[in-house]
Design an enzyme around this catalytic site. Structure first.
Site, PDB file in Angstrom:
ATOM      1  N   ARG A  86     -42.081   6.224  15.474  1.00  0.00           N
ATOM      2  CA  ARG A  86     -43.229   5.919  16.051  1.00  0.00           C
ATOM      3  C   ARG A  86     -43.435   6.978  17.123  1.00  0.00           C
ATOM      4  NH1 ARG A  86     -45.242  -0.296  17.731  1.00  0.00           N
ATOM      5  NH2 ARG A  86     -47.285   0.298  18.367  1.00  0.00           N
ATOM      6  N   HIS A 108     -33.394  -6.052  14.614  1.00  0.00           N
ATOM      7  CA  HIS A 108     -33.083  -4.959  15.294  1.00  0.00           C
ATOM      8  C   HIS A 108     -34.479  -4.495  16.111  1.00  0.00           C
ATOM      9  CE1 HIS A 108     -31.030  -1.448  17.097  1.00  0.00           C
ATOM     10  NE2 HIS A 108     -31.915  -0.927  16.623  1.00  0.00           N
ATOM     11  N   ASP A 132     -26.469  -3.522  18.401  1.00  0.00           N
ATOM     12  CA  ASP A 132     -26.555  -4.535  19.293  1.00  0.00           C
ATOM     13  C   ASP A 132     -25.351  -5.125  19.627  1.00  0.00           C
ATOM     14  OD1 ASP A 132     -29.652  -3.691  19.076  1.00  0.00           O
ATOM     15  OD2 ASP A 132     -29.273  -4.543  17.215  1.00  0.00           O
TER      16      ASP A 132
END
Length: 354
Positions: free
Chosen positions: A115, A210, A182
């Site tokens: 992104r 996630h 994570d």
């Protein structure tokens, strides 16, 4: 003196057995997409050294990247050759997705469209849907029938779901996404808080996506102490921290690392990808579970058809969701919130396909 020589002979025989064992095993073909990027650059030497599949498993690395990165990709290949890894039996560096996917036993999908500033979620999703649709088709047609797939590129859960949709002959249980990063972050935060070795902390859980909605759960986690295993909640005795700062720290750790180093968390992501595949293929220790993004079958009342992170154990190359864990009201709210986000992402991805 005689006993000294006997010990030497014994050690030599162990070494030779190890070497011969390595030589007898057929190499596994491991694909890394986006291999010229930061995560790929950190990951491929770990695989070649045996951190992923063990010290006796030879590998042939397949590395894929986009044409503008072809020069850098060739540089990574040169470095792999120069490192002279004994387990590395060949390197395929290519920009051709069919060549990259041919015969691979394990596929680690690191490449994706990131992104960028000013981009809407749908723009990013549309780009990644296109990428993962094409790569799924190549894996479907050219990978080994038992190929195991790990999606790392974000949005990892939904990218994995798209890949599953367009590679229907690959079993759903063979397509996963990375939430081990994570999971490891949660272990690290607990070990830091208690000033214990991270290896003494086990059975944290990452539920869901996630993303910043993921739920790091310590309700079933324990720590090995001199007095035996103790619950994390008992040892920390600070529910405000565990239900607040701990959760947000794990959720936002990636952003914090980008802010600190001006680059993404490549080293820890690569290491976690190794951990994910290692435990999936070679098994989890008895009494220990890890977190993996897997295809939901409705366990814990999570909507079937999502790629959702659950606690799993692994044995004989198969993962199984840990069943029967007690879920309190606080956890249920967090688990549902991240499931709702995944359902929205799924709808968005399907709208991009349409």
């Amino acid at each position: 003196m005689e006993s000294f020589y006997l010990i030497l002979r014994f050690l030599k025989s162990l070494f030779m057995r190890s070497v011969l064992g390595c030589e007898k095993q057929e190499p596994l073909r491991v694909l890394v997409t986006g291999a010229a990027g930061q995560i790929g650059y950190a990951l491929v030497p770990m695989i070649a050294r045996g951190a992923m599949l063990g010290p006796n498993q030879p590998v042939i690395l397949h590395m894929l990247d986009i044409p503008p990165a072809a020069g850098a990709l060739n540089g990574v290949k040169m470095e792999l050759i120069d490192a002279a890894f004994p387990l590395l039996k060949g390197v395929v560096a290519t920009t051709d997705v069919v060549e990259a996917c041919s015969g691979v036993n394990i596929a680690i999908m690191v490449g994706g469209f990131p992104r960028k500033e000013g981009m809407e979620r749908k723009d990013v999703m549309s780009k990644n849907v296109s990428i993962y649709k094409a790569q799924a088709s190549a894996l479907e047609q050219h990978a080994a029938p038992d190929c195991k797939v790990l999606v790392v590129a974000n949005p990892a859960n939904t990218n994995a779901l798209i890949l599953k949709e367009f590679a229907p002959s690959i079993p759903a249980k063979n397509i996963t996404c990375l939430t081990r990063l994570d999971h490891n972050r949660a272990l690290g935060q607990i070990s830091e808080r208690l000033n214990v070795q991270v290896s003494d902390v086990k059975n944290v859980i990452i539920w869901g996506n996630h993303s910043s909605t993921q739920y790091p759960d310590v309700n079933h986690a324990t720590v090995i102490t001199k007095d035996g295993e103790k619950p994390v909640r008992e040892l920390i005795a600070d529910d405000k921290w565990l239900n607040g700062e701990f959760i947000t720290t794990v959720q936002q750790r990636g952003a914090a690392i980008i802010k600190a180093r001006k680059l993404s968390s490549a080293l820890s992501a690569a290491s976690s990808a190794c951990d994910h595949i290692h435990d999936w293929v070679l098994g989890t220790p008895k009494g220990t579970w890890v977190s993996m993004g897997v295809y939901s079958d409705g366990a814990y009342d999570i909507q079937p058809g999502l790629i959702y992170s659950f606690p799993v154990t692994c044995e004989n190359g198969e993962w199984s969701i840990v069943q029967g864990l007690k879920i309190d009201e606080f956890s249920r709210g967090k688990m549902n919130a991240t499931a709702n986000e995944l359902a929205e992402e799924k709808s968005l991805a399907y709208s991009c396909l349409a």
